[in-house]
Design an enzyme around this catalytic site. Structure first.
Site, PDB file in Angstrom:
ATOM      1  N   CYS A  54       0.649  -1.342  -0.558  1.00 37.80           N
ATOM      2  CA  CYS A  54       0.076   0.035   0.082  1.00 37.80           C
ATOM      3  C   CYS A  54       1.337   1.335   0.037  1.00 37.80           C
ATOM      4  O   CYS A  54       1.159   2.017  -0.801  1.00 37.80           O
ATOM      5  CB  CYS A  54      -0.902  -0.302   1.041  1.00 37.80           C
ATOM      6  SG  CYS A  54      -2.346   1.116   1.385  1.00 37.80           S
ATOM      7  N   GLU A  91      -1.879  -8.765   3.916  1.00 44.08           N
ATOM      8  CA  GLU A  91      -2.099  -9.287   5.133  1.00 44.08           C
ATOM      9  C   GLU A  91      -3.285  -9.751   5.687  1.00 44.08           C
ATOM     10  O   GLU A  91      -3.431 -10.238   6.904  1.00 44.08           O
ATOM     11  CB  GLU A  91      -0.999  -8.589   5.802  1.00 44.08           C
ATOM     12  CG  GLU A  91      -1.996  -7.046   6.404  1.00 44.08           C
ATOM     13  CD  GLU A  91      -1.893  -6.059   5.182  1.00 44.08           C
ATOM     14  OE1 GLU A  91      -1.307  -6.625   4.202  1.00 44.08           O
ATOM     15  OE2 GLU A  91      -2.339  -4.677   5.307  1.00 44.08           O
ATOM     16  N   HIS A 133      -3.941  -5.258   0.062  1.00 46.09           N
ATOM     17  CA  HIS A 133      -3.086  -5.274   2.076  1.00 46.09           C
ATOM     18  C   HIS A 133      -3.387  -7.051   1.803  1.00 46.09           C
ATOM     19  O   HIS A 133      -4.589  -7.406   2.193  1.00 46.09           O
ATOM     20  CB  HIS A 133      -4.171  -4.750   2.717  1.00 46.09           C
ATOM     21  CG  HIS A 133      -3.888  -3.537   3.128  1.00 46.09           C
ATOM     22  ND1 HIS A 133      -2.997  -3.041   3.715  1.00 46.09           N
ATOM     23  CD2 HIS A 133      -4.329  -2.206   1.908  1.00 46.09           C
ATOM     24  CE1 HIS A 133      -3.097  -1.192   3.511  1.00 46.09           C
ATOM     25  NE2 HIS A 133      -3.355  -0.934   3.252  1.00 46.09           N
TER      26      HIS A 133
END
Ligand code: MN
Length: 238
Positions: free
Chosen positions: A111, A217, A215
């Protein structure tokens, strides 16, 4: 016994009030690294002369999300829709990236991280997608961050395509800025349907280097394919 790779994650600076200020990293980054066999540690921005030693103690570096990058770092004045910036963090992370590349560390940029990578290597950013990109889709999703919200097409033969083994994927999206002018040493490897750059890799840096605008994660815990980004990053961390 200590043979798990240490993954340094750059931290955001958060000021709550005069009693509470400090380094912040969303817990999903820590969990995704730990789940794939890495030891996550958070790197706060401090004096630049500490950057090299901090880098030396890490096997790989993750440039995390957060604030907008101050446009002065790519030679622009602030747009009306520019959000909060932390120029000291920007400056610190530019130094950190330079040291990390010099030491041939594996790098994952997420990001704001991919934007930082582009700016540090000489590129510029779109300061506000809704104002500056005609016909753009919504890149600031309102659903939970673990949910996907738009399509991304992956470049054939790229690192990201090799990892995910797909031509098109669904990604989450929590950004109002994106890469504009690409740094000369980077290659675009994924784009959304409105032409926004969603992933990059380096043209000639040897170690693992991947930048993504979404994202992973926050998807990795429930999405085996997205988890491969972390598995691959940590596999390449030594
Ligand atoms: Mn997006």
């Amino acid at each position: 016994m200590a043979n798990k790779p240490v993954i340094g994650i750059t931290g955001a600076y958060v000021f709550h009030n005069k009693f509470m200020e400090g380094t912040y990293v969303h817990h999903d980054y820590q969990k995704a690294i730990a789940a794939n066999g890495g030891i996550p540690i958070i790197l706060p921005f401090l004096e630049e002369n500490l950057a090299e030693e901090m880098i030396e103690r890490c096997d790989a570096i993750l440039f995390s999300g957060g604030e907008d990058i101050d446009p002065s770092f790519y030679g622009q004045d602030p747009h009306q829709k520019l959000a909060e910036t932390t120029p000291l963090r920007d400056k610190w992370e530019i130094v950190l990236l330079e040291k990390a590349m010099k030491k041939k560390k594996s790098i994952l940029a997420i990001c704001r991280g991919v934007q930082l990578l582009n700016v540090a290597l000489g590129g510029s950013l779109i300061q506000d997608i809704p104002s500056d990109v005609k016909g753009s889709i919504k890149h600031s999703q309102t659903v939970n961050r673990s949910w996907d919200s738009h399509w991304v097409a992956l470049e054939k033969g790229s690192k990201i395509e090799t990892i995910l083994q797909a031509k098109k994927i669904r990604v989450n999206s929590l950004h109002h800025q994106a890469i504009d002018r690409l740094a000369a040493s980077l290659k675009v490897t994924a784009t959304s349907n409105d032409g926004i750059i969603e992933a990059v890799e380096h043209a000639y840096y040897g170690p693992f280097l991947l930048g993504v605008q979404w994202h992973p994660e926050s998807m990795a815990a429930t999405d085996e394919i997205m988890n491969r980004i972390f598995a691959e990053f940590i596999k390449n961390a030594k």
